[in-house]
Design a protein around this motif. Structure first.
Motif, mmCIF file in Angstrom:
data_model
loop_
_atom_site.group_PDB
_atom_site.id
_atom_site.type_symbol
_atom_site.label_atom_id
_atom_site.label_comp_id
_atom_site.label_asym_id
_atom_site.label_seq_id
_atom_site.Cartn_x
_atom_site.Cartn_y
_atom_site.Cartn_z
ATOM 1 N N GLU A 35 77.398 20.491 51.821
ATOM 2 C CA GLU A 35 77.167 19.179 52.443
ATOM 3 C C GLU A 35 77.365 18.027 51.462
ATOM 4 O O GLU A 35 77.291 16.873 51.851
ATOM 5 C CB GLU A 35 75.794 19.099 53.116
ATOM 6 C CG GLU A 35 74.607 19.460 52.249
ATOM 7 C CD GLU A 35 74.352 20.965 52.169
ATOM 8 O OE1 GLU A 35 75.050 21.620 51.367
ATOM 9 O OE2 GLU A 35 73.477 21.472 52.875
ATOM 10 N N ILE A 36 77.630 18.354 50.204
ATOM 11 C CA ILE A 36 77.913 17.316 49.205
ATOM 12 C C ILE A 36 79.421 17.106 49.100
ATOM 13 O O ILE A 36 80.184 18.056 48.942
ATOM 14 C CB ILE A 36 77.305 17.691 47.829
ATOM 15 C CG1 ILE A 36 75.783 17.607 47.924
ATOM 16 C CG2 ILE A 36 77.844 16.772 46.725
ATOM 17 C CD1 ILE A 36 75.054 17.966 46.648
ATOM 18 N N GLN A 37 79.843 15.869 49.249
ATOM 19 C CA GLN A 37 81.263 15.521 49.281
ATOM 20 C C GLN A 37 81.537 14.337 48.375
ATOM 21 O O GLN A 37 80.638 13.561 48.079
ATOM 22 C CB GLN A 37 81.658 15.119 50.716
ATOM 23 C CG GLN A 37 81.719 16.277 51.700
ATOM 24 C CD GLN A 37 82.858 17.243 51.393
ATOM 25 O OE1 GLN A 37 83.905 16.822 50.915
ATOM 26 N NE2 GLN A 37 82.620 18.529 51.604
ATOM 27 N N MET B 1 73.005 14.461 62.014
ATOM 28 C CA MET B 1 73.067 14.434 60.550
ATOM 29 C C MET B 1 73.268 12.991 60.077
ATOM 30 O O MET B 1 74.074 12.253 60.623
ATOM 31 C CB MET B 1 74.228 15.299 60.042
ATOM 32 C CG MET B 1 74.103 16.754 60.429
ATOM 33 S SD MET B 1 72.787 17.596 59.513
ATOM 34 C CE MET B 1 73.727 18.428 58.241
ATOM 35 N N ILE B 2 72.565 12.637 59.035
ATOM 36 C CA ILE B 2 72.681 11.300 58.461
ATOM 37 C C ILE B 2 73.461 11.416 57.150
ATOM 38 O O ILE B 2 73.312 12.397 56.413
ATOM 39 C CB ILE B 2 71.286 10.700 58.163
ATOM 40 C CG1 ILE B 2 70.313 10.985 59.309
ATOM 41 C CG2 ILE B 2 71.384 9.204 57.905
ATOM 42 C CD1 ILE B 2 68.858 10.721 58.928
ATOM 43 N N LYS B 3 74.289 10.420 56.891
ATOM 44 C CA LYS B 3 75.072 10.431 55.652
ATOM 45 C C LYS B 3 74.394 9.543 54.610
ATOM 46 O O LYS B 3 74.084 8.388 54.887
ATOM 47 C CB LYS B 3 76.473 9.913 55.955
ATOM 48 C CG LYS B 3 77.505 10.371 54.956
ATOM 49 C CD LYS B 3 78.905 10.001 55.436
ATOM 50 C CE LYS B 3 79.949 10.926 54.835
ATOM 51 N NZ LYS B 3 81.256 10.760 55.486
ATOM 52 N N PHE B 4 74.171 10.103 53.436
ATOM 53 C CA PHE B 4 73.573 9.341 52.343
ATOM 54 C C PHE B 4 74.552 9.251 51.177
ATOM 55 O O PHE B 4 75.407 10.124 51.017
ATOM 56 C CB PHE B 4 72.290 10.013 51.843
ATOM 57 C CG PHE B 4 71.190 10.074 52.854
ATOM 58 C CD1 PHE B 4 70.299 9.025 52.990
ATOM 59 C CD2 PHE B 4 71.043 11.191 53.675
ATOM 60 C CE1 PHE B 4 69.277 9.078 53.922
ATOM 61 C CE2 PHE B 4 70.033 11.250 54.612
ATOM 62 C CZ PHE B 4 69.150 10.188 54.743
ATOM 63 N N ILE B 49 76.319 12.847 50.775
ATOM 64 C CA ILE B 49 75.666 14.050 51.266
ATOM 65 C C ILE B 49 75.203 13.830 52.696
ATOM 66 O O ILE B 49 74.713 12.756 53.039
ATOM 67 C CB ILE B 49 74.491 14.460 50.333
ATOM 68 C CG1 ILE B 49 73.780 15.694 50.877
ATOM 69 C CG2 ILE B 49 73.503 13.323 50.128
ATOM 70 C CD1 ILE B 49 72.878 16.364 49.860
ATOM 71 N N GLU B 50 75.415 14.857 53.517
ATOM 72 C CA GLU B 50 74.924 14.810 54.899
ATOM 73 C C GLU B 50 73.679 15.667 54.995
ATOM 74 O O GLU B 50 73.677 16.818 54.551
ATOM 75 C CB GLU B 50 75.990 15.337 55.861
ATOM 76 C CG GLU B 50 77.085 14.330 56.106
ATOM 77 C CD GLU B 50 77.949 14.705 57.309
ATOM 78 O OE1 GLU B 50 77.790 15.815 57.854
ATOM 79 O OE2 GLU B 50 78.775 13.868 57.701
ATOM 80 N N ALA B 56 65.339 15.864 52.966
ATOM 81 C CA ALA B 56 66.248 17.005 52.811
ATOM 82 C C ALA B 56 67.373 16.642 51.849
ATOM 83 O O ALA B 56 67.767 17.453 50.995
ATOM 84 C CB ALA B 56 66.800 17.416 54.171
ATOM 85 N N ALA B 57 67.900 15.429 51.954
ATOM 86 C CA ALA B 57 68.978 14.993 51.065
ATOM 87 C C ALA B 57 68.481 14.948 49.623
ATOM 88 O O ALA B 57 69.163 15.400 48.703
ATOM 89 C CB ALA B 57 69.500 13.630 51.500
#
Lengths: 84, 84
Positions: A35-37, B1-4, B49-50, B56-57
């Motif tokens: 999930e890390i991009q 899912m949230i993008k950080f 990261i999602e 969680a992130a």
């Protein structure tokens, strides 16, 4: 004279490939962290500077970034100052 | 899912010599910037990261730092997260 601490980030510009970051993005998958991009890797630099005012310290740190710490063709920089 | 977006700093520990930083401190003098002292150089890493929540992130980024991005014997890390 006032003592300041500067926190500088020097990052590869967005339009420039970052092979180290690409390699680390790939390794994240192998670690089960898919999930890390879009990992990008630059430099974080801290330094102490004595100056008569915050404006003078900002000008000196800017000069140090432009002339030594960052390669402005490939990298961009940003920094924050706080009193030490 | 949230993008950080995570902003990670990985720095050599205080009690560890930083030869690259020492060399740059020396170069500052040659550039006429002798008011700059105690330069330390580490890495600045950004990544996306999602995750389902900020907690969680945070846990995932912490895992990535511990297992891949920082060498905890010689380096310490810190990071901030914000929604992308």
């Amino acid at each position: 004279m006032i003592k300041f601490q500067a926190e500088i980030d020097v990052m590869p510009k967005k339009e420039i490939l970052d092979p180290q970051g690409k390699a680390v993005t790939g390794s994240m998958k192998n670690l089960g962290l898919s999930e890390i991009q879009n990992v990008r890797i630059g430099k974080h630099i801290t330094l102490e500077i004595e100056a008569e005012s915050e404006a003078a310290a900002t000008a000196k740190v800017d000069e140090a970034c432009k002339n030594l710490l960052a390669n402005l063709i490939m990298e961009s920089y940003s920094f924050t100052l706080h009193q030490a």
